[in-house]
Design a protein around this motif. Structure first.
Motif, PDB file in Angstrom:
ATOM      1  N   UNK A 170     -13.819   4.556 -24.743  1.00 37.23           N
ATOM      2  CA  UNK A 170     -14.663   5.300 -23.821  1.00 37.23           C
ATOM      3  C   UNK A 170     -15.169   4.333 -22.764  1.00 37.23           C
ATOM      4  N   UNK A 171     -15.487   4.878 -21.600  1.00 36.32           N
ATOM      5  CA  UNK A 171     -15.937   4.013 -20.519  1.00 36.32           C
ATOM      6  C   UNK A 171     -17.365   4.359 -20.129  1.00 36.32           C
ATOM      7  N   UNK A 172     -18.120   3.350 -19.742  1.00 35.05           N
ATOM      8  CA  UNK A 172     -19.471   3.605 -19.272  1.00 35.05           C
ATOM      9  C   UNK A 172     -19.418   4.258 -17.889  1.00 35.05           C
ATOM     10  N   UNK A 173     -20.329   5.200 -17.678  1.00 35.57           N
ATOM     11  CA  UNK A 173     -20.403   5.876 -16.382  1.00 35.57           C
ATOM     12  C   UNK A 173     -21.741   5.558 -15.744  1.00 35.57           C
ATOM     13  N   UNK A 174     -21.665   5.135 -14.509  1.00 32.27           N
ATOM     14  CA  UNK A 174     -22.896   4.757 -13.832  1.00 32.27           C
ATOM     15  C   UNK A 174     -22.973   5.410 -12.459  1.00 32.27           C
ATOM     16  N   UNK A 175     -24.048   6.166 -12.233  1.00 30.32           N
ATOM     17  CA  UNK A 175     -24.278   6.754 -10.916  1.00 30.32           C
ATOM     18  C   UNK A 175     -25.365   5.939 -10.225  1.00 30.32           C
ATOM     19  N   UNK A 176     -25.080   5.487  -9.016  1.00 30.65           N
ATOM     20  CA  UNK A 176     -26.037   4.646  -8.302  1.00 30.65           C
ATOM     21  C   UNK A 176     -26.472   5.316  -7.006  1.00 30.65           C
ATOM     22  N   UNK A 177     -27.704   5.778  -6.995  1.00 35.20           N
ATOM     23  CA  UNK A 177     -28.282   6.411  -5.791  1.00 35.20           C
ATOM     24  C   UNK A 177     -27.315   7.380  -5.132  1.00 35.20           C
ATOM     25  N   UNK A 178     -26.759   8.264  -5.949  1.00 36.61           N
ATOM     26  CA  UNK A 178     -25.756   9.189  -5.432  1.00 36.61           C
ATOM     27  C   UNK A 178     -26.426  10.333  -4.673  1.00 36.61           C
ATOM     28  N   UNK A 179     -25.981  10.555  -3.453  1.00 44.04           N
ATOM     29  CA  UNK A 179     -26.463  11.700  -2.683  1.00 44.04           C
ATOM     30  C   UNK A 179     -25.282  12.491  -2.160  1.00 44.04           C
ATOM     31  N   UNK A 180     -25.488  13.809  -2.075  1.00 44.06           N
ATOM     32  CA  UNK A 180     -24.452  14.664  -1.520  1.00 44.06           C
ATOM     33  C   UNK A 180     -25.082  15.745  -0.661  1.00 44.06           C
ATOM     34  N   UNK A 181     -24.638  15.842   0.555  1.00 45.55           N
ATOM     35  CA  UNK A 181     -25.024  16.964   1.404  1.00 45.55           C
ATOM     36  C   UNK A 181     -23.728  17.601   1.891  1.00 45.55           C
ATOM     37  N   UNK A 182     -23.576  18.890   1.600  1.00 48.51           N
ATOM     38  CA  UNK A 182     -22.349  19.566   2.028  1.00 48.51           C
ATOM     39  C   UNK A 182     -22.355  19.701   3.549  1.00 48.51           C
ATOM     40  N   UNK A 183     -21.164  19.681   4.157  1.00 48.93           N
ATOM     41  CA  UNK A 183     -21.095  19.809   5.616  1.00 48.93           C
ATOM     42  C   UNK A 183     -21.798  21.093   6.076  1.00 48.93           C
ATOM     43  N   UNK A 230      -6.908  20.797 -23.389  1.00 48.84           N
ATOM     44  CA  UNK A 230      -6.168  20.403 -22.183  1.00 48.84           C
ATOM     45  C   UNK A 230      -6.844  19.219 -21.505  1.00 48.84           C
ATOM     46  N   UNK A 231      -8.189  19.235 -21.477  1.00 49.41           N
ATOM     47  CA  UNK A 231      -8.899  18.138 -20.827  1.00 49.41           C
ATOM     48  C   UNK A 231      -8.774  16.842 -21.634  1.00 49.41           C
ATOM     49  N   UNK A 232      -8.614  16.987 -22.962  1.00 48.03           N
ATOM     50  CA  UNK A 232      -8.504  15.804 -23.822  1.00 48.03           C
ATOM     51  C   UNK A 232      -7.097  15.221 -23.852  1.00 48.03           C
ATOM     52  N   UNK A 233      -6.122  15.958 -23.280  1.00 54.89           N
ATOM     53  CA  UNK A 233      -4.712  15.676 -23.577  1.00 54.89           C
ATOM     54  C   UNK A 233      -4.284  14.234 -23.354  1.00 54.89           C
ATOM     55  N   UNK A 234      -4.619  13.677 -22.217  1.00 58.87           N
ATOM     56  CA  UNK A 234      -4.133  12.323 -21.936  1.00 58.87           C
ATOM     57  C   UNK A 234      -5.128  11.279 -22.436  1.00 58.87           C
ATOM     58  N   UNK A 235      -6.027  11.728 -23.306  1.00 56.23           N
ATOM     59  CA  UNK A 235      -6.984  10.825 -23.917  1.00 56.23           C
ATOM     60  C   UNK A 235      -7.804  10.055 -22.882  1.00 56.23           C
ATOM     61  N   UNK A 236      -8.528  10.786 -22.042  1.00 51.56           N
ATOM     62  CA  UNK A 236      -9.265  10.131 -20.954  1.00 51.56           C
ATOM     63  C   UNK A 236     -10.515   9.430 -21.477  1.00 51.56           C
ATOM     64  N   UNK A 237     -10.900   8.346 -20.830  1.00 51.27           N
ATOM     65  CA  UNK A 237     -12.115   7.645 -21.255  1.00 51.27           C
ATOM     66  C   UNK A 237     -13.399   8.387 -20.891  1.00 51.27           C
ATOM     67  N   UNK A 238     -13.272   9.424 -20.046  1.00 45.94           N
ATOM     68  CA  UNK A 238     -14.446  10.209 -19.646  1.00 45.94           C
ATOM     69  C   UNK A 238     -14.091  11.689 -19.627  1.00 45.94           C
ATOM     70  N   UNK A 239     -15.003  12.510 -20.165  1.00 52.30           N
ATOM     71  CA  UNK A 239     -14.812  13.961 -20.134  1.00 52.30           C
ATOM     72  C   UNK A 239     -15.940  14.601 -19.333  1.00 52.30           C
ATOM     73  N   UNK A 240     -15.570  15.512 -18.438  1.00 50.62           N
ATOM     74  CA  UNK A 240     -16.560  16.304 -17.726  1.00 50.62           C
ATOM     75  C   UNK A 240     -16.422  17.738 -18.211  1.00 50.62           C
ATOM     76  N   UNK A 241     -17.482  18.294 -18.758  1.00 48.08           N
ATOM     77  CA  UNK A 241     -17.381  19.649 -19.311  1.00 48.08           C
ATOM     78  C   UNK A 241     -18.448  20.530 -18.683  1.00 48.08           C
ATOM     79  N   UNK A 242     -18.004  21.453 -17.848  1.00 45.23           N
ATOM     80  CA  UNK A 242     -18.931  22.290 -17.086  1.00 45.23           C
ATOM     81  C   UNK A 242     -19.139  23.616 -17.803  1.00 45.23           C
TER      82      UNK A 242
END
Ligand SMILES: Nc1ncnc2c1ncn2[C@@H]1O[C@H](COP(=O)(O)OP(=O)(O)OP(=O)(O)O)[C@@H](O)[C@H]1O
Ligand SMILES: [Mg+2]
Lengths: 345, 245
Positions: free
Chosen positions: A18-31, A169-181
């Motif tokens: 598994x990989x560590x996930x780090x968000x650093x001062x992430x901002x998003x404004x849609x166009x 399906x999301x697990x198939x390629x054995x990813x180091x990170x899973x996003x589950x919405x």
């Protein structure tokens, strides 16, 4: 650690770290929008942990996931996966490395369950035999009978089965990170609870870093190693372990979000064995006291205490040996000590 | 183009060219003479049928390639949709006989004129159906494809086109049946198709046997082609047959 080792021994998959996930001062404004969808979001999910994102509709949960796998561009800030900026990676490659269960599952209706699960391995150019073995393994992993399910089309599955296939399906390629919405969004409460239990069991086996979105605070408490609560405008209200959020919510918004019964929810997280029980010696009447197993949740124990009119409960281990006595004071102590701890921070 | 109609009204039943098939049935122009069909299958009906099939296949194939290209372009660049609809609708609304005759001046009375006209009638139907099929693909399915790291080409080939297949085949069915019908008037500018024996039969009284045989073959061809396409679609889209009832 043992679990990870045993996972390594399983057939065609070599479970990636598994990989560590780090968000650093992430901002998003849609166009074309004035408001930020995500504003200055910083949080770190340790490798192998489940981070549950909760928050009202429109607070930017889906947006956060799509920023991580670069389906939408960042406005500012940086995201690191395994110490490496996702911005430095080719988006398609990055996405094949991240398992993503979208909010509406989105199985391919024209492909069988097996073909759906094989999507990313095929994109990665795996050998046919390895793909077939992996599909089989994953179906078992998510609790579906491979021989009965592999050749069905999504239209031939129940909602819950579709969600499981989406997870496989999301697990198939054995990813180091899973996003589950909201992977269990459209499921009735009984099956939902079952899927949650299975997820917890599955996560113990595969130990992914997981970002899990839900609207449901109870689901968050049950699934999360840590919970990130977002408020409108994509501002992080609190990021903490479930017990900490319940015992000392950062502000009014969080305490309203977790609900007036947060003390009970906190007790539900503790087992009576973990409490500072009163030593059994020297207390009269313990022979007649009601016995409870050490694995009972503190919440259920409170309920029993109320029914018994406040008479202490005798906590016993698996062999029936007394571990100690449980009184209302012990439970109060748990809640008040955490509150004091919170104030001192 | 009025000549055959005048001829039909003025002259009585004239049965030339019945050759080896001459029988009292033919001479009396009875409703249907199987012996005539037997004798003229090789020299008359089969070549006309084969020509008809070739005219149709070529027209639909070329029409399909053009429409697919236009639909893929319009799928990617929405701006192209309206102009394409405008032009193909215009082509579709030109009366067919007029279009055939109009093409003779610049192109000549040949197979090219015939195919240009036939192709132009397939475009609107095929374009609209292909585009509708591509647009019908559920947004969450495209989202999943994108989220798993498929490229545009991969999601087009593996997801969008397969899912659009029922709509595409539906378009091809209409285009094929329409073209089979239109190809019966190709004889007005080019000597091919089942229109040739139909026209001959009309000019001969009408000669009922030939009229029924050629007309019947046209209908039969349309039915067989349509049935074949239904079958092809079933085979290509097994997933569409299992929708839960
Ligand atoms: N493509 C887009 N363009 C413009 N605004 C968007 C877009 N996608 C989302 N938004 C806006 O960004 C905000 C966050 O949306 P997002 O989908 O991330 O919310 P969410 O927390 O996932 O909500 P839900 O719980 O309903 O799924 C919302 O105000 C939404 O209207
Ligand atoms: Mg969402």
């Amino acid at each position: 650690m043992n679990r990870r080792d045993s996972a390594h021994n399983e057939g065609p998959s070599a479970f990636a770290q598994a990989a560590e996930l780090q968000l650093r001062s992430v901002s998003k404004r849609y166009p074309g929008q004035h408001e930020f969808a995500i504003e200055e979001l910083s949080l770190t999910v340790p490798a192998g942990d489940v981070c549950v994102l909760v928050g009202p509709s429109g607070s930017g949960k889906t947006t956060t996931m799509r920023l991580i796998n670069r389906m939408i561009p960042l406005t500012s800030g940086d995201i690191l996966l395994g110490g490496r900026s996702v911005l430095a990676r080719e988006p398609r490659q990055l996405r094949r490395d991240i398992g993503y269960v979208i909010q509406q599952v989105g199985l391919f209706p024209h492909q069988t369950v097996g073909q759906n699960i094989a999507t990313v391995p095929r994109l990665l150019g795996w050998q046919k035999g390895r793909i077939a073995a992996r599909v089989e393994e994953l179906l078992e992993l998510v609790g579906l009978d491979a021989s009965a399910m592999r050749d069905r089309y999504p239209a031939q599955l129940s909602g819950g089965q579709r969600q499981r296939v989406g997870v496989a399906r999301a697990l198939a390629a054995d990813p180091p990170l899973m996003l589950m919405d909201e992977p269990f969004g459209a499921i009735d409460p009984i099956n939902r609870a079952r899927l949650q239990d299975e997820f917890v069991r599955l996560q113990e086996k595969v130990r992914k870093t997981v970002v899990f979105v839900t609207h449901d605070i109870d689901e968050a408490i049950k699934m999360g190693d840590r919970i990130a609560i977002l408020r409108e405008g994509g501002v992080l209200a609190q990021y903490d372990a479930p017990a900490a959020i319940l015992s000392h919510p950062a502000d009014e918004f969080v305490s309203r979000f977790v609900g007036a019964d947060r003390a009970l929810k906190r007790l539900a997280l503790a087992r009576v064995a973990d409490l500072d029980l009163v030593a059994p010696n020297g207390l009269v009447g313990q022979r007649n006291a009601q016995r409870v197993s050490a694995t009972t949740s503190a919440r259920d124990a409170l309920s029993l205490l109320l029914v018994s009119g406040g008479e202490p409960l005798l906590v016993v281990d698996g062999e029936g040996r007394a571990e100690g006595l449980l009184t209302i004071d012990v439970l109060e102590q748990l809640l008040s000590s955490e509150a004091a701890e919170a104030r001192s921070r | 183009m009025a000549a055959p109609i005048v001829q039909l009204g003025v002259t009585g039943p004239v049965i030339p060219n019945y050759g080896a098939g001459s029988s009292s049935c033919v001479v009396h122009n009875h409703f249907f003479c199987a012996d005539w069909v037997g004798h003229n299958w090789g020299p008359v009906l089969w070549p006309a049928l084969r020509g008809h099939v070739v005219l149709t296949l070529v027209a639909v194939a070329i029409g399909f390639v053009i429409s697919m290209t236009l639909a893929l372009a319009a799928h990617r660049y929405r701006l192209l949709e309206q102009p394409t609809i405008l032009v193909t609708t215009f082509l579709y609304t030109i009366p067919s006989l007029a279009l055939f005759e109009l093409l003779v001046a610049p192109v000549g009375a040949n197979v090219y004129s015939a195919e240009i006209a036939l192709v132009s009638y397939t475009l609107l139907i095929l374009f609209r159906n292909i585009l509708a099929g591509l647009r019908e693909v559920p947004a969450e399915v495209m989202d999943a494809a994108d989220g798993m790291g498929m490229t545009r080409t991969q999601s087009l080939l593996r997801v969008e086109l397969p899912l659009a297949l029922p709509a595409i085949v539906a378009g091809i069915r209409i285009a094929v049946v329409t073209t089979i019908a239109l190809a019966t008037i190709v004889y007005t500018i080019y000597d091919a198709g089942l229109g040739v024996p139909i026209h001959t039969a009309l000019g001969e009284g009408p000669f009922k046997t030939e009229l029924i045989a050629a007309g019947g073959l046209t209908v039969l061809l349309a039915l067989v082609a349509d049935g074949t396409l239904v079958l092809v679609q079933r085979l290509l889209t097994p997933w569409a047959q299992v929708q839960r009832s």
